[in-house]
Write a protein that holds these residues in place. Structure first.
Motif, PDB file in Angstrom:
ATOM      1  N   PHE A 142       0.934  -1.375  -0.135  1.00 52.71           N
ATOM      2  CA  PHE A 142      -0.070  -0.030   0.101  1.00 52.71           C
ATOM      3  C   PHE A 142       1.070   1.182  -0.214  1.00 52.71           C
ATOM      4  N   SER A 143       0.394   2.152  -0.714  1.00 51.33           N
ATOM      5  CA  SER A 143       1.029   3.601  -0.350  1.00 51.33           C
ATOM      6  C   SER A 143       0.086   4.399  -1.036  1.00 51.33           C
ATOM      7  N   ILE A 144       0.327   5.881  -0.314  1.00 46.85           N
ATOM      8  CA  ILE A 144      -0.616   7.018  -0.767  1.00 46.85           C
ATOM      9  C   ILE A 144       0.437   7.983  -1.469  1.00 46.85           C
ATOM     10  N   ALA A 145      -0.196   8.806  -2.443  1.00 47.97           N
ATOM     11  CA  ALA A 145       0.336   9.668  -3.149  1.00 47.97           C
ATOM     12  C   ALA A 145      -0.285  10.870  -3.243  1.00 47.97           C
ATOM     13  N   TYR A 146       0.033  11.932  -2.674  1.00 50.89           N
ATOM     14  CA  TYR A 146      -0.746  13.346  -2.781  1.00 50.89           C
ATOM     15  C   TYR A 146       0.052  14.209  -3.807  1.00 50.89           C
ATOM     16  N   PHE A 147      -0.455  14.373  -5.142  1.00 50.24           N
ATOM     17  CA  PHE A 147       0.002  15.357  -6.296  1.00 50.24           C
ATOM     18  C   PHE A 147      -0.574  16.519  -6.108  1.00 50.24           C
ATOM     19  N   LEU A 148       0.278  17.297  -5.957  1.00 45.07           N
ATOM     20  CA  LEU A 148       0.108  18.825  -5.444  1.00 45.07           C
ATOM     21  C   LEU A 148       0.155  19.645  -7.072  1.00 45.07           C
ATOM     22  N   HIS A 149      -0.841  20.253  -7.343  1.00 45.90           N
ATOM     23  CA  HIS A 149      -0.893  21.184  -8.548  1.00 45.90           C
ATOM     24  C   HIS A 149      -1.337  22.609  -8.201  1.00 45.90           C
ATOM     25  N   PRO A 150      -1.029  23.578  -9.069  1.00 39.97           N
ATOM     26  CA  PRO A 150      -1.511  24.889  -9.055  1.00 39.97           C
ATOM     27  C   PRO A 150      -2.809  24.886  -9.305  1.00 39.97           C
ATOM     28  N   ALA A 151      -3.603  26.171  -9.178  1.00 41.04           N
ATOM     29  CA  ALA A 151      -5.037  26.383  -9.658  1.00 41.04           C
ATOM     30  C   ALA A 151      -4.784  26.340 -11.136  1.00 41.04           C
ATOM     31  N   ASP A 152      -5.786  25.720 -11.512  1.00 36.56           N
ATOM     32  CA  ASP A 152      -5.673  25.330 -13.421  1.00 36.56           C
ATOM     33  C   ASP A 152      -5.519  26.429 -13.878  1.00 36.56           C
ATOM     34  N   SER A 153      -6.025  27.766 -13.491  1.00 36.74           N
ATOM     35  CA  SER A 153      -5.798  28.963 -14.356  1.00 36.74           C
ATOM     36  C   SER A 153      -4.698  29.583 -14.279  1.00 36.74           C
ATOM     37  N   GLU A 154      -3.660  29.172 -13.476  1.00 37.64           N
ATOM     38  CA  GLU A 154      -2.473  29.932 -13.234  1.00 37.64           C
ATOM     39  C   GLU A 154      -1.331  29.738 -14.313  1.00 37.64           C
ATOM     40  N   ARG A 155      -0.997  31.027 -14.646  1.00 33.19           N
ATOM     41  CA  ARG A 155      -0.270  31.028 -15.902  1.00 33.19           C
ATOM     42  C   ARG A 155       1.208  30.621 -15.405  1.00 33.19           C
ATOM     43  N   LEU A 156       2.064  29.679 -15.970  1.00 26.55           N
ATOM     44  CA  LEU A 156       3.380  29.287 -15.603  1.00 26.55           C
ATOM     45  C   LEU A 156       4.395  30.262 -16.512  1.00 26.55           C
ATOM     46  N   VAL A 157       4.707  31.205 -16.217  1.00 29.40           N
ATOM     47  CA  VAL A 157       5.703  32.015 -16.616  1.00 29.40           C
ATOM     48  C   VAL A 157       6.967  31.874 -16.031  1.00 29.40           C
ATOM     49  N   GLN A 158       8.047  31.421 -16.757  1.00 24.75           N
ATOM     50  CA  GLN A 158       9.305  30.943 -16.279  1.00 24.75           C
ATOM     51  C   GLN A 158      10.034  31.903 -15.296  1.00 24.75           C
ATOM     52  N   ILE A 159      10.572  31.733 -14.215  1.00 23.00           N
ATOM     53  CA  ILE A 159      10.982  32.633 -13.241  1.00 23.00           C
ATOM     54  C   ILE A 159      12.258  32.799 -13.522  1.00 23.00           C
ATOM     55  N   PRO A 160      12.769  34.097 -13.869  1.00 17.32           N
ATOM     56  CA  PRO A 160      14.150  34.317 -14.271  1.00 17.32           C
ATOM     57  C   PRO A 160      14.910  34.071 -12.855  1.00 17.32           C
ATOM     58  N   LEU A 161      16.136  33.459 -13.136  1.00 13.86           N
ATOM     59  CA  LEU A 161      17.235  33.125 -12.261  1.00 13.86           C
ATOM     60  C   LEU A 161      18.223  34.032 -12.310  1.00 13.86           C
TER      61      LEU A 161
END
Ligand code: AKG
Ligand code: FE2
Length: 216
Positions: A142-161
């Motif tokens: 047995f195992s349990i997995a929680y897959f965390l995702h952002p809100a569906d509408s969030e735009r994924l703009v790459q963060i400048p490093l």
């Protein structure tokens, strides 16, 4: 699910601090009350006849990385989970590390979405569940997995490093090479998921699931 999400928020605050961003940079984009694709999955891998386990070489879950922000994995009693260590110049071959079962311990795996979002600063973890190697491991798992995702509408703009100069950094950020998605794609979290699930989705003509990836 709510407790897992709250734990995720704590972790995301630390990640934001580490990247020199506002503490709520990621948490504000993972609002539990908005439409989102986070999911808690209860997993069961059936037992294998202990006379046969030594000849069975099928993985319980093949090598993969998860699609979302990060995943919390809760193991119980039976091991078999392994993570792939990043290759180094001195050891360029694949090295798999057993993840011990630690009572009340949680394994945190960074997912592809967070890897993409942070331009590879946080690399997603390649992992798998190997075929039982001992009679004990051949029991049902047995195992349990929680897959965390952002809100569906969030735009994924790459963060400048800060380190975003030079060829190495450019190569690190080659999202196209690593995920088949250009770094400047500006997808929403939902679009990202659908793009990553694309082949599974069209083959099955059913609701996309993370396990589709696991068993692939
Ligand atoms: O069962 C496990 O320990 C791992 C499961 C997993 O990696 C997944 O569901 O994505
Ligand atoms: Fe996984």
């Amino acid at each position: 699910m709510k407790s897992c999400h709250a734990l995720g928020a704590k972790l995301l605050e630390s990640f934001a601090l580490d990247m020199g961003l506002a503490t709520d940079f990621f948490t504000s984009k993972h609002n539990y009350d908005q439409q989102q694709s986070s999911v808690l999955r209860l997993l069961y891998y059936p037992s294998i006849n202990s006379n046969e386990f030594s000849s069975n070489t099928n993985m319980r879950a093949g090598s993969h990385s998860d699609y979302g922000t990060c995943t919390f994995l809760f193991q119980k009693d039976i091991g078999g989970l392994q993570i792939l260590l990043p290759s180094t110049l001195s050891d360029p071959g694949p090295t798999w590390l057993d993840v011990p079962v630690i009572e009340d311990g949680i394994l945190v795996n960074v997912g592809d979405l967070f890897d993409f979002w942070t331009g590879g600063k946080f690399k997603s973890t390649q992992h798998r569940v190997v075929a039982p190697r001992t009679a004990a491991e051949a029991q049902g798992r047995f195992s349990i997995a929680y897959f965390l995702h952002p809100a569906d509408s969030e735009r994924l703009v790459q963060i400048p490093l800060e380190s975003d100069t030079g060829l190495d950094a450019k190569d690190e950020r080659s999202a196209l090479r690593r995920f088949g998605i250009p770094a400047d794609a500006e997808l929403t979290a939902k679009e990202w998921l659908l793009r990553r699930l694309g082949p599974t989705y069209s083959e099955r003509k059913a609701a996309p699931t993370q396990m589709g990836d696991v068993v692939a």
